[in-house]
Design a protein around this motif. Structure first.
Motif, PDB file in Angstrom:
ATOM      1  N   UNK A 236      73.839  91.020  28.062  1.00  0.00           N
ATOM      2  CA  UNK A 236      72.628  90.397  27.032  1.00  0.00           C
ATOM      3  C   UNK A 236      72.971  89.800  26.018  1.00  0.00           C
ATOM      4  N   UNK A 237      74.291  89.974  25.698  1.00  0.00           N
ATOM      5  CA  UNK A 237      74.182  88.389  24.616  1.00  0.00           C
ATOM      6  C   UNK A 237      74.411  86.849  24.755  1.00  0.00           C
ATOM      7  N   UNK A 238      74.743  87.119  25.942  1.00  0.00           N
ATOM      8  CA  UNK A 238      74.658  85.456  26.770  1.00  0.00           C
ATOM      9  C   UNK A 238      73.022  85.162  27.167  1.00  0.00           C
ATOM     10  N   UNK A 239      72.487  86.240  27.440  1.00  0.00           N
ATOM     11  CA  UNK A 239      71.375  85.892  28.126  1.00  0.00           C
ATOM     12  C   UNK A 239      70.182  85.834  27.043  1.00  0.00           C
ATOM     13  N   UNK A 240      71.177  86.440  25.636  1.00  0.00           N
ATOM     14  CA  UNK A 240      70.456  85.996  24.668  1.00  0.00           C
ATOM     15  C   UNK A 240      70.194  84.704  23.861  1.00  0.00           C
ATOM     16  N   UNK A 241      71.225  84.889  24.400  1.00  0.00           N
ATOM     17  CA  UNK A 241      72.165  83.111  23.146  1.00  0.00           C
ATOM     18  C   UNK A 241      71.972  82.053  24.653  1.00  0.00           C
ATOM     19  N   UNK A 242      70.844  82.011  25.874  1.00  0.00           N
ATOM     20  CA  UNK A 242      70.750  80.802  26.337  1.00  0.00           C
ATOM     21  C   UNK A 242      69.242  81.072  25.838  1.00  0.00           C
TER      22      UNK A 242
END
Lengths: 445, 886
Positions: B405-411
Motif C-alpha cells: 500500500x505504500x508503493x501504491x500511495x506513493x505512485x
C-alpha cells in the motif's frame, strides 16, 4: 445542548440512561451500542454521527460514557462535561467501575439531575454538591432555613467552590509541583520536541475565607520586578527549597491555565495569581514550558541487524542532574520485533527482562544518582519470516521520577490573608515538594 | 447480555410484586420498590403499568424518594397524560415550599413533563419562580422557560416569559445571568429575526461583567452568546477582545475555545496595522498549543478547530510546527488530524523537519495513517517547491520498501508531482515501472497508466506496458479504463507507426464492448478526432495541461468563514455547516464574520451587484424555455383564475412563504427517496437540493441495504433544462459496507448541456457502483437556481416590468399565509428573491420582487397582500434581458 447521557459497561449493557431532550429517542441507546461499542474495531473518532444524531464518548477503564445530541452543541464543552462527570462520580464513590455504578445508580441519577438541566451543565463542583446531595438523601429535612440559603447561595454564588464557616485548629498548606517532562529524540541525539507540562496541586486546610497569593520565578514577573528595582524576599522565604538545578533565576512559561478559583483578569493585567482556595485537594494551575528544559536522562541507542535472524541492541542511559540527587523508579523499555524467538540481556545495573507478551525488553533500575551512566546490551534472536513488511521500530521509552522540577520552576511565595479570623500568614504551616516525572519520554532507534 | 439486546417486557408476576411493594406501608420498602422500578426503566423494560402506584409515592417528605418518583414521571408522563395530571397538585404545592431546593426541584421537573395539560398549570408557578428571592430557584426557572418553549413556543410568548427572561440578564447573580443567556440563545435560534437577545453595548457590558464571576459552564454560555454580537466599530471590538482574552488561561478547554471564537471573529474588525492586532495574534498561539495537552478527545476537537484557524490565519501557529508532531501513543484520530495540520503549516523554513517526521510515520502500523503520511509527502512537494526533489527521493525510498500500500500511495502522489513539475523528475519512471505488477488499487493503476501515457516517448516499452493492462480491460474500474484509453491514444500520437494496432484495439473495446456511456463517448471522440484530423487530435490530446494548484484541499472560503463562527461546536468538528446535520430550522442560521470597518451590523447576505448586468445568453431555445417556465411551473397554461396548488413548482412557491423558511436557510426540500433499494440491488438513494453560499448542492444519502460492500461510486446527469451538471466527482472515498449510510454533497454547476425537460425541473440521474448502473429521476426546486445577485435597481425594474408582454405574465394566488409584508420579504430574500420596492395602495401591501435564474433569465413579480387576508396574489412576468423576442 446535550440531549441525553448514557453509561454502558464493556458489553454494551446500559447502566445509566438519562434523556434530557425530546428529540432523543430510546433507539439512540441502541444505535450507539451497535455502531460503536459492538463495532469491535479501533475507535476512529470520539465523535460519531449516526442517522443525524451525534454521539460523544469517553472511556474510563471499561466503562463507556456517551452524550447524545441532535443540535450543533459546543463539542469541547460536552467532553469537558463528561470528564467532569467522571470526576464527580469518583469523588462520591471512588473508581468509576461497573460495580460502583450499579451500586450507586440512584445517586448518579440524582447527580445527573442536578449538574445537567435540560442539557445545560450546571455547577458541578464536588465541594458544593456534597453539601446537599448526600447518599443519605434526607438531609433536606433537617436543614434550617439559614443552612438552606447558604447552600443555594454557594451553588449559585461567585465562590461556588468553597463554603463558609470552615474551621481548622492548625492551618496547613501542602503544595506539590508535579511536572511531567516529554521528549522525542532522534537516534542521533537531536531533540525533536521537548516540553514540560506541569501542575501545581494544593491541599489546603485553612479556616474561614482566606485570600491567597501565589508567586513563582516567572520570567515576566521577575523581569518586571528587576526593572522597577523592587526586591522581593526571594530566598529568605522558607519555600525556596528543592533547589536542584544550576543558578537559573527565572523560567519562561509558554502558557498556563488556572483553576476557576483564580482571578483571571488579575493575572492578565498584573500577572499575579490570587484566589480563594477550595477546601482540601485541588489543582491550582497547569503550565507548559519548552525553553531550557533540564532533560534528566539521555538515552543512546544502538541497533544493529546481524543477518536476517539476529539483532544486536545496546542502550546507554546517562543521568544529567546534580550528583547529590537521586532519580527513582527508572524503567527503560526497548521494543523487540514481533518475530523474536529469544533474547539474551546483560546490564550493568538493575534488572532486565524480556517480556514476550509486551514485545519488549524491560530494564528496571531502582535508584540512580546524577551524572552517572549505565548500559544494557541485548542479543535478539529472530524467527525467519517471509513477511515483507519491515519492523516499524517503535521508539525506546523511559520512565523515571526525579526530586526537582525539570522546567526549573520555583515557588517564591504563597501568602495567606484572612482578615476576619485572627491568624496571619506566619501561622500557616506550608509544605512544598517538587516531583518531576517522565511523560512521554522517547528516543527513536 | 441478550437481555439488553431486545427491549423486553417485564413478566406479569414481577409487575404484580412491585405493585404490592409500592403500596406497602413501610417507607423503606416503598423506596426500595421505586428503586427497582427505576432500575428496570434504565435497561429499557416497560414499567409504565405501575404509573398510578409510583405517582402515589410522590407525596412524601423524603427528598430522595421524591426525586426518584420525578425521574419516573419524566419518562412515562407522556404515555399516560391523564394520570400525569394527578401529579400536578404536588408540583404546585412544592413550588411554594419554604425550602428553595424543593421549589427548584419542582419547577425543574415540571418543565420536563411534556403533557399539554400540565404545561398550563406550570405557567403560574414558573412566573413566581422566575421572581423568586433565591437565586438557585431563579436559575432553574430560567432554564425551565427554554423547556416550556420547546413544548409550546406560543404559550411562552403569550405569557410574557421572554421578557422576564430578558430581565434576568441583569440579575445580580452570575449563574442566573448565565442560564438566562443560555435559554435565550437557544430560543433565539428558532426565531432568527426576532432580535430576542437584543445585544447592545449595555447588555454586552453586563455579560462581560458576569463572565468574570460565573461558573466555567456559564462562561461558555456567555462567550458563545457574545460571539453572535457584531460590534459597532473597531474600538468596541477591541475593548471586548481585551476583556475576553483573560479567559484564554482558563483550565476548561471549552472556555478557551469559545474565547478563541470570539477573538477570531472580532479580530476581523480590527485594523491590521493596530499594535493591539499583533499582540492579540501572539496571545492566541500559546493557549491553542496548550489544548494539545488535554485528554485525547478534547485534543481531537481542538485539532479540528486548529485546522480551521490555520486556514484562516496561518500566521498564528506558523512557528509551532513541532507540537503537531505525532506521538507514538496518540490515538489514531489524533494522529490523522495532526498530520493534516502539519501539511498546512509546512513551509520552506521547516520542511526538512517535516519530511523527516513524515518518513518516520510512513513506517508505522496503521494503514490509513501510513497512506496519509505518504500522501502528505507528495503534498509537501507540491506546496514547497524547494523541497520537491527531497520529497521525490523520499518517496522513492518508500517505494523500495515494497510494502504494497505504500508503493501504491506513493505512485498516486508522484503523478501529482509530475503534474506540478512537468519534465523534471522523469528519471524516477524506471523505478515506478518495476512495481507495475504489485498495483491492485484502481487509483494507483490509473495513476501509473497516466504516467506511462504522459511520458510515452521516453519509455521504450510503453506499448508493451500498456498492452499488458489491456488484457483485462473489462475487469478494470472505469477510472482505469478511461485512463488507459487516453494513455494509449497519447502513445499513438507520439509513436504512430508501431502502435496502430493497439489503438484500434482499445478504441473498439471502449466503443463497442462497453456499457459505460462515459467510456463510449470518450472513445468515439478520440476515434473521430483521429480519423478526421490527426493534427487537431494532437493539439487536443497532447495539449499543455494547467499545473495543479498548490492547495486543493482548502475549505471553500465562505464555508470557512461560517465555520470560524462556529469554533468549538460540532460544526467545527465535522467541518460542515450546522444545516448539514441539524434537523429542522433550528440552528441553521448562517453566520458570517464581520467585515472590517463596517458601520452597521447589517451586512446582510445581499451580494454586491445592485445594477443588473446584461446576462450572458447561453441557452439556445430560450423562447420555448421561457414559455415553459411560466406555463408549466408558475401557472397552468390555459386558465387565468387562481390555479389549484398542485404542480411541483406551486408547492415550492408555497414552501417559500410558509413555515419551511422560518430561518434564512437555503435548505429547500426535505429529503425524498429517489431510488428505493429494491430497484437498485440494495442501494438506496435519497436526497435533496440546497443552495449554499451561492453553490447549488445535491445532498445525497446513500444507504447500502445489500449484503455486499459497494465501491466505485460515480454519478452523471442527463441533459436538462438548466444545464445542471456535477461540478466534481461523487466523493464516496471509502467502500460502503452493508447497512452503512453515507451522506455526500455534490456541488452542481449550471454550465452543462441543456435540453428541455417535462416537467421543466425534472432531472434524470445515473449512479454507478461496482455492481451496476442505476437510473432515476427527481425534481429540483426552481428556487435553488435563484442567484445571489438578483437585485435590480428600481428604475431598471420599472422599465423591465413595462417591457414584459402580457402574454408572458401570469397570476396566481397563494393561500393561507400569515405573514406581514416585511416578514415575507425577509424570508424571500433568504431564498434570493429580492424585494425591489414596496408600496401601500388602499390597505394593500404591494411588494415588487426580482429573481435572477442561474441561466441569466430575470423573473419579476408583484406580490399583493391585504392585511388580515391570508391569501396573496402574485403576478409574475419575465423578459429576456438584451433580446426582444416578442
Amino acid at each position: 445542548m446535550i440531549g441525553g447521557l448514557f453509561i454502558y459497561n464493556h458489553k454494551g449493557e446500559v447502566l445509566i440512561s438519562r434523556v434530557y431532550r425530546d428529540d432523543i429517542g430510546r433507539n439512540a441507546v441502541d444505535a450507539f451500542r451497535v455502531n460503536v461499542i459492538h463495532a469491535r474495531q479501533q475507535v476512529r473518532s470520539p465523535v460519531t454521527n449516526i442517522a443525524r444524531t451525534s454521539f460523544f464518548h469517553v472511556k474510563r477503564s471499561n466503562i463507556w460514557l456517551a452524550a447524545v445530541t441532535k443540535q450543533n452543541v459546543n463539542a469541547a464543552m460536552v467532553f469537558e462535561f463528561l470528564y467532569k462527570m467522571c470526576d464527580v462520580m469518583a469523588a462520591y464513590f471512588g473508581k468509576v467501575s461497573e460495580e460502583n455504578i450499579k451500586n450507586n445508580f440512584v445517586l448518579i441519577y440524582e447527580l445527573l439531575d442536578e449538574i445537567l438541566d435540560f442539557g445545560y451543565p450546571q455547577n458541578s463542583e464536588t465541594g458544593a454538591l456534597k453539601t446537599f446531595i448526600t447518599q443519605q438523601g434526607i438531609k433536606g429535612q433537617f436543614q434550617t432555613k439559614e443552612e438552606q440559603s447558604q447552600i443555594t447561595s454557594q451553588v449559585t454564588g461567585q465562590i461556588g467552590w468553597r463554603r463558609e464557616g470552615i474551621k481548622y485548629r492548625r492551618n496547613e498548606l501542602f503544595l506539590d509541583v508535579l511536572e511531567s517532562v516529554n521528549l522525542l529524540m532522534s537516534p542521533q541525539g537531536q531533540v525533536l520536541s521537548a516540553h514540560v507540562s506541569g501542575r501545581v496541586v494544593m491541599k489546603s486546610y485553612l479556616s474561614g475565607m482566606p485570600e491567597c497569593k501565589f508567586g513563582m520565578n516567572d520570567k515576566i514577573v521577575i523581569d518586571k520586578a528587576g526593572k522597577g528595582g523592587v526586591t522581593d524576599e526571594v530566598g529568605k522565604s522558607d519555600l525556596g527549597g528543592g533547589g536542584s538545578t544550576s543558578g537559573k533565576q527565572s523560567i519562561a512559561i509558554d502558557d498556563c491555565t488556572f483553576n476557576q478559583c483564580v482571578r483571571l483578569s488579575k493575572f492578565d493585567s498584573e500577572r499575579s495569581i490570587s484566589f480563594i482556595p477550595p477546601d482540601g485537594e485541588y489543582e491550582l494551575m497547569r503550565y507548559r514550558t519548552t525553553k531550557d528544559i533540564i532533560l534528566p536522562f539521555r538515552v543512546i541507542p544502538l541497533v544493529r541487524e546481524v543477518g536476517r535472524t539476529k539483532l544486536e541492541v545496546k542502550v546507554v542511559i546517562k543521568s544529567n542532574f546534580k550528583p547529590s540527587l537521586l532519580a527513582q523508579k527508572i524503567e527503560v523499555r526497548i521494543p523487540t520485533p514481533l518475530n523474536t524467538s529469544g533474547v539474551q540481556v546483560i546490564c550493568m545495573k538493575g534488572k532486565a527482562k524480556y517480556k514476550a507478551s509486551e514485545n519488549a525488553i524491560v530494564w528496571k533500575i531502582k535508584r540512580m544518582a546524577g551524572m552517572k551512566e549505565s548500559q544494557i546490551s541485548a542479543e535478539i534472536e529472530l524467527l525467519p519470516t517471509n513477511d515483507k513488511k519491515k519492523w516499524a521500530r517503535p521508539p525506546i521509552s523511559m520512565n523515571f521520577e526525579v526530586p526537582f522540577a525539570p522546567s526549573g520552576l520555583k515557588v517564591r511565595y504563597l501568602k495567606v490573608f484572612e482578615s476576619k479570623l485572627n491568624y496571619s500568614d506566619h501561622d500557616v504551616v506550608k509544605w512544598v515538594r517538587y516531583i518531576g516525572r517522565s511523560g512521554i519520554y522517547e528516543t527513536r532507534c | 447480555m441478550l437481555s439488553v439486546m431486545f427491549r423486553f417486557h417485564v413478566c406479569a408476576g414481577e409487575i404484580f410484586e412491585l405493585k404490592a411493594e409500592l403500596n406497602s406501608d413501610k417507607k423503606e420498602k416503598k423506596k426500595e420498590a421505586v428503586k427497582k422500578v427505576i432500575a428496570s426503566m434504565t435497561v429499557g423494560k416497560d414499567v409504565s403499568a405501575l404509573f398510578p402506584d409510583v405517582v402515589n409515592c410522590m407525596q412524601t417528605d423524603n427528598l430522595e424518594l421524591k426525586k426518584l418518583v420525578y425521574l419516573y414521571l419524566m419518562n412515562y408522563a407522556k404515555s399516560q397524560p391523564d394520570m400525569a395530571i394527578m401529579a400536578v397538585n404536588t408540583f404546585v404545592k412544592d413550588c411554594e415550599d419554604p425550602n428553595p431546593l424543593i421549589r427548584a426541584l419542582a419547577v425543574r421537573t415540571m418543565g420536563c413533563i411534556r403533557v399539554d395539560k400540565i404545561t398550563e398549570y406550570l405557567c403560574e408557578p414558573l412566573r413566581k419562580c422566575l421572581k423568586d428571592e433565591d437565586p438557585y430557584v431563579r436559575k432553574t426557572a430560567a432554564v425551565c422557560v427554554a423547556k416550556l418553549h420547546d413544548i409550546n413556543a406560543q404559550l411562552v410568548e403569550d405569557q410574557g416569559f421572554l421578557d422576564t427572561l430578558k430581565d434576568l440578564i441583569s440579575d445580580s447573580n452570575p449563574m442566573v445571568v448565565a442560564n438566562a443567556v443560555a435559554a435565550l440563545s437557544e430560543i433565539a435560534e428558532s426565531h432568527p429575526n426576532s432580535n430576542l437577545l437584543d445585544l447592545n453595548p449595555q447588555s454586552i457590558n453586563k455579560l462581560l461583567t458576569a463572565l468574570n464571576e460565573c461558573t466555567e459552564w456559564g462562561q461558555i454560555f456567555i462567550l458563545d452568546c457574545l460571539a453572535n454580537y457584531t460590534p459597532r466599530d473597531d474600538r468596541e471590538s477591541q475593548s471586548i477582545c481585551e476583556r475576553v482574552t483573560p479567559r484564554l488561561s482558563h483550565a476548561n478547554s471549552a472556555v478557551v475555545l469559545s474565547a478563541v471564537k470570539v477573538l477570531m471573529k472580532f479580530m476581523e474588525m480590527l485594523p491590521k496595522d493596530l499594535d493591539y492586532y499583533g499582540t492579540l495574534l501572539k496571545k492566541l498561539a500559546p493557549p491553542l498549543v496548550t489544548l494539545l495537552s488535554a485528554e485525547p478527545e478534547l485534543q481531537y476537537v481542538a485539532l479540528r478547530n486548529i485546522n480551521l484557524i490555520v486556514q484562516k490565519r496561518p500566521e498564528i501557529l506558523k512557528h509551532e510546527m513541532k507540537v503537531f508532531f505525532v506521538k507514538y501513543n496518540d490515538p489514531i484520530y489524533v494522529k490523522l488530524e495532526k498530520l493534516d495540520i502539519m501539511i498546512r503549516l509546512a513551509s520552506q523554513a521547516n520542511i526538512a523537519q517535516v519530511l523527516a517526521e513524515l518518513k518516520e510515520y510512513a513506517t508505522e502500523v496503521d494503514v490509513d495513517f501510513v497512506r496519509k503520511a505518504v500522501r502528505a509527502i507528495g503534498r509537501c512537494a507540491i506546496k514547497v517547491e524547494q523541497s520537491a526533489e527531497r520529497c521525490v527521493s523520499t518517496l522513492l525510498d518508500l517505494i523500495q520498501t515494497k510494502v504494497n500500500y505504500v508503493v501504491q500511495e506513493a505512485i498516486v502522489v508522484i503523478k501529482d508531482i509530475f503534474r506540478k513539475y512537468p519534465n523534471k523528475y522523469e528519471s524516477v519512471i524506471a523505478t515506478l515501472c518495476e512495481n507495475l505488477d504489485s498495483l491492485d488499487e484502481p487509483e494507483a493503476r490509473a495513476a501509473m497508466i497516466w504516467i506511462v501515457g504522459e511520458y510515452a516517448e521516453r519509455i521504450d516499452n510503453a506499448d508493451e506496458l500498456l498492452e499488458s493492462f489491456l488484457e483485462g480491460f473489462h475487469d478494470e474500474s472505469t477510472q482505469v479504463q478511461l485512463q488507459l484509453l487516453t494513455a494509449i491514444v497519447k502513445l499513438f500520437l507520439k509513436k504512430p507507426t508501431e502502435t496502430q494496432e493497439l489503438v484500434q484495439q482499445v478504441l473498439s473495446l471502449a466503443t463497442q464492448d462497453s456499457d459505460n456511456p462515459d467510456l463510449r463517448d470518450r472513445g468515439y471522440i478520440y476515434w473521430r478526432l483521429l480519423s478526421t484530423d490527426p493534427v487537431a487530435a494532437k493539439e487536443v490530446v497532447l495539449a499543455e495541461k494547467p499545473l495543479i494548484s498548490e492547495e486543493t484541499d482548502l475549505i471553500e472560503p465562505t464555508l470557512l468563514e461560517e465555520l470560524i463562527c462556529h469554533i468549538g461546536t460540532l460544526a467545527s468538528v465535522y467541518h460542515k455547516p450546522p444545516s448539514a446535520f441539524v434537523e429542522g430550522s433550528r440552528g441553521v442560521m448562517h453566520k458570517r464574520l464581520p467585515a472590517q470597518g463596517t458601520e452597521s451590523p447589517d451586512v446582510g447576505n445581499v451580494a454586491g451587484g445592485s445594477a443588473p448586468e446584461a446576462a450572458p445568453s447561453i441557452i439556445p431555445s430560450q423562447g420555448d424555455l421561457l414559455g415553459d417556465l411560466l406555463n408549466l411551473d408558475l401557472a397552468p397554461p390555459t386558465t387565468t383564475g387562481p390555479p389549484p396548488p398542485t404542480s411541483g413548482m406551486q408547492m415550492g412557491g408555497m414552501d417559500l412563504l410558509g413555515g419551511g423558511l422560518d430561518s434564512l436557510t437555503f435548505l429547500l426540500w426535505y429529503p425524498q427517496v429517489w431510488l428505493p433499494a429494491m430497484k437498485a440491488k440494495g442501494l438506496e438513494i435519497s436526497g435533496t437540493f440546497a443552495r449554499r453560499a451561492g453553490v447549488i448542492q445535491m445532498e445525497l444519502v446513500l444507504t447500502n441495504k445489500a449484503m455486499s460492500v459497494m465501491t466505485d461510486f460515480a454519478i452523471q446527469f442527463n441533459r436538462n433544462s438548466f444545464g445542471l451538471a456535477p461540478a466534481g466527482p461523487l466523493q464516496v472515498l471509502t467502500p460502503l459496507g452493508p447497512n452503512q449510510t453515507i451522506e455526500v454533497s455534490l456541488p452542481l454547476s449550471t454550465v452543462g448541456p441543456v435540453m428541455k425537460m417535462d416537467p421543466l425541473n425534472n432531472l434524470q440521474v445515473a449512479v454507478k457502483n461496482n455492481i451496476d448502473v442505476f437510473y432515476f429521476s427527481c425534481q429540483y426546486p426552481i428556487s435553488m437556481l435563484f442567484v445571489e445577485d438578483g437585485k435590480m435597481e428600481r428604475q431598471v425594474f420599472l422599465a423591465t416590468w413595462k417591457d414584459i408582454p402580457n402574454d408572458n405574465e401570469s397570476q396566481f394566488q397563494i393561500q393561507d399565509c400569515h405573514l406581514n409584508s416585511d416578514a415575507a420579504s425577509n424570508k424571500l430574500q433568504g431564498s434570493n428573491i429580492f424585494t425591489i420596492a414596496k408600496r401601500t395602495v388602499e390597505g394593500q401591501d404591494m411588494l415588487y420582487m426580482a429573481i435572477k435564474l442561474s441561466n441569466g433569465i430575470w423573473v419579476l413579480a408583484e406580490l399583493k397582500m391585504q392585511a388580515g387576508n391570508p391569501n396573496y396574489t402574485v403576478s409574475l412576468g419575465t423578459r429576456r434581458d438584451g433580446e426582444q423576442h416578442y
